[in-house]
Design a protein around this motif. Structure first.
Motif, PDB file in Angstrom:
ATOM      1  N   ILE A 197       0.837  -1.204   0.000  1.00 35.26           N
ATOM      2  CA  ILE A 197       0.000   0.000   0.000  1.00 35.26           C
ATOM      3  C   ILE A 197       0.867   1.248   0.000  1.00 35.26           C
ATOM      4  O   ILE A 197       0.620   2.208  -0.743  1.00 35.26           O
ATOM      5  N   SER A 198       1.925   1.237   0.842  1.00 37.40           N
ATOM      6  CA  SER A 198       2.806   2.393   0.931  1.00 37.40           C
ATOM      7  C   SER A 198       3.516   2.642  -0.396  1.00 37.40           C
ATOM      8  O   SER A 198       3.602   3.774  -0.865  1.00 37.40           O
ATOM      9  N   GLN A 199       4.010   1.555  -1.018  1.00 37.47           N
ATOM     10  CA  GLN A 199       4.699   1.708  -2.295  1.00 37.47           C
ATOM     11  C   GLN A 199       3.749   2.188  -3.384  1.00 37.47           C
ATOM     12  O   GLN A 199       4.094   3.053  -4.185  1.00 37.47           O
ATOM     13  N   ARG A 200       2.536   1.631  -3.381  1.00 38.36           N
ATOM     14  CA  ARG A 200       1.558   2.047  -4.386  1.00 38.36           C
ATOM     15  C   ARG A 200       1.211   3.522  -4.223  1.00 38.36           C
ATOM     16  O   ARG A 200       1.088   4.258  -5.209  1.00 38.36           O
ATOM     17  N   GLY A 201       1.091   3.970  -2.952  1.00 33.56           N
ATOM     18  CA  GLY A 201       0.768   5.366  -2.712  1.00 33.56           C
ATOM     19  C   GLY A 201       1.867   6.289  -3.180  1.00 33.56           C
ATOM     20  O   GLY A 201       1.601   7.328  -3.801  1.00 33.56           O
ATOM     21  N   LEU A 202       3.124   5.925  -2.935  1.00 34.61           N
ATOM     22  CA  LEU A 202       4.230   6.764  -3.373  1.00 34.61           C
ATOM     23  C   LEU A 202       4.344   6.752  -4.888  1.00 34.61           C
ATOM     24  O   LEU A 202       4.585   7.787  -5.517  1.00 34.61           O
ATOM     25  N   ARG A 203       4.155   5.594  -5.498  1.00 33.25           N
ATOM     26  CA  ARG A 203       4.223   5.536  -6.963  1.00 33.25           C
ATOM     27  C   ARG A 203       3.134   6.397  -7.606  1.00 33.25           C
ATOM     28  O   ARG A 203       3.375   7.085  -8.600  1.00 33.25           O
ATOM     29  N   GLN A 204       1.929   6.359  -7.053  1.00 32.28           N
ATOM     30  CA  GLN A 204       0.846   7.193  -7.585  1.00 32.28           C
ATOM     31  C   GLN A 204       1.203   8.659  -7.470  1.00 32.28           C
ATOM     32  O   GLN A 204       0.917   9.464  -8.364  1.00 32.28           O
ATOM     33  N   LEU A 205       1.843   9.012  -6.360  1.00 30.85           N
ATOM     34  CA  LEU A 205       2.275  10.396  -6.160  1.00 30.85           C
ATOM     35  C   LEU A 205       3.282  10.810  -7.228  1.00 30.85           C
ATOM     36  O   LEU A 205       3.181  11.906  -7.810  1.00 30.85           O
ATOM     37  N   LEU A 206       4.210   9.924  -7.529  1.00 35.85           N
ATOM     38  CA  LEU A 206       5.232  10.232  -8.525  1.00 35.85           C
ATOM     39  C   LEU A 206       4.648  10.248  -9.934  1.00 35.85           C
ATOM     40  O   LEU A 206       4.936  11.147 -10.731  1.00 35.85           O
ATOM     41  N   ASP A 207       3.810   9.265 -10.248  1.00 33.06           N
ATOM     42  CA  ASP A 207       3.245   9.162 -11.599  1.00 33.06           C
ATOM     43  C   ASP A 207       2.312  10.322 -11.926  1.00 33.06           C
ATOM     44  O   ASP A 207       2.156  10.694 -13.090  1.00 33.06           O
ATOM     45  N   SER A 208       1.680  10.884 -10.892  1.00 29.95           N
ATOM     46  CA  SER A 208       0.739  11.988 -11.129  1.00 29.95           C
ATOM     47  C   SER A 208       1.406  13.360 -11.050  1.00 29.95           C
ATOM     48  O   SER A 208       0.718  14.389 -11.097  1.00 29.95           O
TER      49      SER A 208
ATOM     50  N   GLY B 238      12.749   1.309  -2.157  1.00 27.11           N
ATOM     51  CA  GLY B 238      13.506   1.092  -3.387  1.00 27.11           C
ATOM     52  C   GLY B 238      13.099   2.015  -4.520  1.00 27.11           C
ATOM     53  O   GLY B 238      13.248   1.660  -5.701  1.00 27.11           O
ATOM     54  N   LEU B 239      12.612   3.204  -4.181  1.00 26.09           N
ATOM     55  CA  LEU B 239      12.135   4.140  -5.202  1.00 26.09           C
ATOM     56  C   LEU B 239      12.946   5.445  -5.212  1.00 26.09           C
ATOM     57  O   LEU B 239      12.460   6.476  -5.678  1.00 26.09           O
ATOM     58  N   SER B 240      14.175   5.400  -4.713  1.00 26.64           N
ATOM     59  CA  SER B 240      14.973   6.630  -4.608  1.00 26.64           C
ATOM     60  C   SER B 240      15.215   7.275  -5.969  1.00 26.64           C
ATOM     61  O   SER B 240      15.072   8.495  -6.132  1.00 26.64           O
ATOM     62  N   GLY B 241      15.592   6.462  -6.957  1.00 23.41           N
ATOM     63  CA  GLY B 241      15.876   7.006  -8.275  1.00 23.41           C
ATOM     64  C   GLY B 241      14.669   7.666  -8.905  1.00 23.41           C
ATOM     65  O   GLY B 241      14.752   8.786  -9.424  1.00 23.41           O
ATOM     66  N   GLU B 242      13.526   6.986  -8.856  1.00 22.67           N
ATOM     67  CA  GLU B 242      12.297   7.542  -9.426  1.00 22.67           C
ATOM     68  C   GLU B 242      11.863   8.811  -8.699  1.00 22.67           C
ATOM     69  O   GLU B 242      11.389   9.768  -9.320  1.00 22.67           O
ATOM     70  N   THR B 243      12.064   8.836  -7.377  1.00 23.05           N
ATOM     71  CA  THR B 243      11.650  10.006  -6.598  1.00 23.05           C
ATOM     72  C   THR B 243      12.526  11.210  -6.924  1.00 23.05           C
ATOM     73  O   THR B 243      12.025  12.330  -7.085  1.00 23.05           O
ATOM     74  N   GLU B 244      13.836  10.996  -7.042  1.00 27.18           N
ATOM     75  CA  GLU B 244      14.716  12.112  -7.387  1.00 27.18           C
ATOM     76  C   GLU B 244      14.424  12.635  -8.795  1.00 27.18           C
ATOM     77  O   GLU B 244      14.477  13.834  -9.042  1.00 27.18           O
ATOM     78  N   THR B 245      14.123  11.729  -9.718  1.00 30.80           N
ATOM     79  CA  THR B 245      13.785  12.160 -11.081  1.00 30.80           C
ATOM     80  C   THR B 245      12.518  13.009 -11.080  1.00 30.80           C
ATOM     81  O   THR B 245      12.455  14.062 -11.723  1.00 30.80           O
ATOM     82  N   ALA B 246      11.494  12.560 -10.345  1.00 30.25           N
ATOM     83  CA  ALA B 246      10.244  13.317 -10.258  1.00 30.25           C
ATOM     84  C   ALA B 246      10.469  14.665  -9.583  1.00 30.25           C
ATOM     85  O   ALA B 246       9.870  15.679  -9.966  1.00 30.25           O
TER      86      ALA B 246
END
Length: 297
Positions: A21-32, A79-87
Motif C-alpha cells: 500500500i505504501s509503495q503504491r501510494g508513493l508511486r501514484q504520487l510520482l506518476d501523477s 527502493g524508489l529513490s531514483g524515481e523520486t529524485e527524477t520526479a
C-alpha cells in the motif's frame, strides 16, 4: 499438545500488505506529478542582488510525504529513490520556469543518483529543453546524506555536467563525508558552507577561524562561497566581514512555493545596515593605523 501459532504469518502478511500500500501510494504520487517545488533565494551579500534559487521539494500538504525527510527516507526504504529524485527534478525545473525566476537554479542531486540511467541518458537536459531553460542557468548541487566511496565516479559524472554547460556546487561543506576531496579534485564553481559553522559565528572564535580559512582557500581556488543558514543580523555581519560573497537563510528569505523576485524589504535594510557598519569599522581602522604611523614619526 499445543496448537500451532498463526500470529507470525498474520504479522508477516500484514507487514507485506502495508508495504504494498505504501509503495503504491508513493508511486501514484510520482506518476501523477504531485510533488511540489519550493524555492529559497540565494543573494549577493555585497549589494543584495539575486544570484538564484535553490530548488526544494515537498509532497502534497495532505499526504504523509509533505516533509522532504519523510519523502526521501520512505523512497529509499521502498527502493524508489531514483524515481523520486527524477520526479523531484522535473517538478523543480518546471516550477522554476513557470515562475520565471531570475538567476540560477540550484538543482539538488545526490551522489547515488549520478549513477542512475536517467542522468546518464541526458534526461535532465531534456527536461530543461522542454522547460525552455539552458544548462548555463543550472547549478548541479551535490548533496550528501550518507557516505559514498566512488569518489572517482562522482567526480567524472560532475565533470560531464560541467562540460555540458552546467555549474557545479558542493553542498554542506563541513558536514559531508567526501566534500573536501571533491573540492580539491573537481574545483567546483561554488561551495556551500554547512549552517552549523554559520549560525553563531559572531560569538564563536572556532567557527569564525574555520570560515576565514575556508574563505581563504576559496579565494585561492577561484571558488565562490555560499553561507547557508544566515538567521541573525550578527551572523550576517560576521559573514560579510569575512568577505564571503553569497548568503542563504531565513534572515534573507524563507523557502516558498512562490518566492519573491527580489530581497524582501527587511532583508535589504539589514544588508544596508551591515554595509554601513563595515564602512564605519574600516574607517575607524584606517584612522587608528594613521594615528599609529604619526606616532612613529
Amino acid at each position: 499438545m499445543h496448537a500451532p501459532e498463526a500470529r507470525p504469518a498474520i504479522k508477516s502478511f500484514a507487514f507485506s500488505t502495508a508495504e504494498a500500500i505504501s509503495q503504491r501510494g508513493l508511486r501514484q504520487l510520482l506518476d501523477s506529478n504531485a510533488l511540489q517545488a519550493w524555492f529559497q533565494q540565494i543573494i549577493d551579500l555585497r549589494d543584495g542582488s539575486t544570484v538564484g534559487y535553490e530548488g526544494l521539494i515537498r509532497g502534497p500538504g495532505d499526504s504523509p510525504y509533505h516533509a522532504p525527510v519523510k519523502l526521501f527516507s520512505e523512497a529509499e526504504r521502498l527502493g524508489l529513490s531514483g524515481e523520486t529524485e527524477t520526479a523531484a527534478r522535473l517538478a523543480v525545473i518546471r516550477g522554476f520556469a513557470a515562475l520565471e525566476l531570475p538567476g540560477q537554479l540550484f538543482l539538488n542531486v545526490s551522489p547515488g543518483s549520478l549513477a542512475h540511467p536517467d542522468l546518464r541518458n541526458g534526461l535532465t537536459t531534456r527536461m530543461l529543453q522542454d522547460a525552455g531553460l539552458s544548462p548555463q542557468r543550472v547549478v548541479i548541487e551535490l548533496t550528501e546524506n550518507k557516505p559514498f566511496f566512488d569518489v572517482d565516479g562522482i567526480t567524472a559524472a560532475l565533470r560531464h555536467f560541467r562540460d555540458s554547460g552546467f555549474g557545479v556546487a558542493i553542498d554542506d561543506l563541513g558536514a559531508g563525508f567526501s566534500s573536501l576531496r571533491l573540492w580539491s579534485e573537481l574545483l567546483p564553481d561554488i561551495v556551500k558552507l554547512d549552517m552549523h559553522f554559520v549560525q553563531g559565528v559572531h560569538r564563536d572564535s572556532i567557527k569564525y577561524n574555520f570560515l576565514r580559512a575556508i574563505q581563504d582557500i576559496a579565494a585561492r581556488c577561484g571558488t565562490f562561497i555560499v553561507a547557508e543558514g544566515v538567521e541573525t543580523e550578527d551572523d550576517l555581519l560576521a559573514v560579510r566581514k569575512l568577505g564571503i560573497r553569497y548568503g542563504q537563510g531565513y534572515l534573507i528569505a524563507r523557502p516558498s512555493a512562490r518566492p519573491a523576485l527580489g530581497v524582501p524589504t527587511r532583508g535589504r535594510a539589514l544588508l544596508s545596515a551591515a554595509r554601513m557598519q563595515l564602512r564605519s569599522e574600516e574607517h575607524t581602522s584606517e584612522l587608528q593605523s594613521l594615528a599609529y604611523l604619526v606616532c612613529r614619526l
